[in-house]
Design an enzyme around this catalytic site. Structure first.
Site, PDB file in Angstrom:
ATOM      1  N   GLN A  97       0.854  -1.196   0.000  1.00  0.00           N
ATOM      2  CA  GLN A  97       0.000   0.000   0.000  1.00  0.00           C
ATOM      3  C   GLN A  97       0.884   1.238   0.000  1.00  0.00           C
ATOM      4  OE1 GLN A  97      -2.850   0.318   3.235  1.00  0.00           O
ATOM      5  NE2 GLN A  97      -3.818   2.111   2.320  1.00  0.00           N
ATOM      6  N   HIS A 103      -8.630   1.428  -1.121  1.00  0.00           N
ATOM      7  CA  HIS A 103      -8.908   1.264  -2.542  1.00  0.00           C
ATOM      8  C   HIS A 103      -8.767  -0.195  -2.953  1.00  0.00           C
ATOM      9  CE1 HIS A 103      -4.563   2.080  -2.234  1.00  0.00           C
ATOM     10  NE2 HIS A 103      -4.401   1.423  -3.371  1.00  0.00           N
TER      11      HIS A 103
END
Length: 117
Positions: A97, A103
């Site tokens: 990430q 997301h």
């Protein structure tokens, strides 16, 4: 505060229209746009409009938005005519990430190996 836009968040800036993105779908709660560094012929990010730092926080703080994200990953796959695809949530820097706004990656259009990475 969870859900509030963050001044230093790239994805919050995309939601606000301050940074351009190739948006392919938008709902009242989500935005889907093409990844700027695609890892497959189709690589779309689906994000909640509200800021939550990762999918674990999203699931705890706003589970209804997690459902919206999953619903939109399917809609993206349908729109892109993907008969198979991978949905990925990276949680934490050790998992890859790099943007601290929840997301989902919708990745398809090529064969996927297992295990990934």
């Amino acid at each position: 505060m969870a859900g509030e836009p963050q001044d230093d968040c790239l994805f919050c800036k995309i939601v606000a229209g301050l940074i351009p993105a190739t948006i392919i779908r938008e709902t009242a709660t989500t935005v889907a746009f093409r990844d700027i560094n695609p890892q497959a012929p189709t690589h779309v990010l689906v994000i909640p409009k509200a800021h939550h730092m990762d999918v674990a926080a999203l699931a705890t703080e706003a589970p209804e938005l997690a459902v919206d994200i999953l619903r939109e990953t399917k809609a993206v796959a349908d729109d892109e005519k993907l008969d198979s695809y991978r949905t990925v949530f990276n949680t934490g820097s050790g998992a890859g990430q790099t943007v601290w706004h929840a997301h989902a990656h919708v990745i398809g259009g090529r064969g996927m190996q297992w295990p990934p990475g």
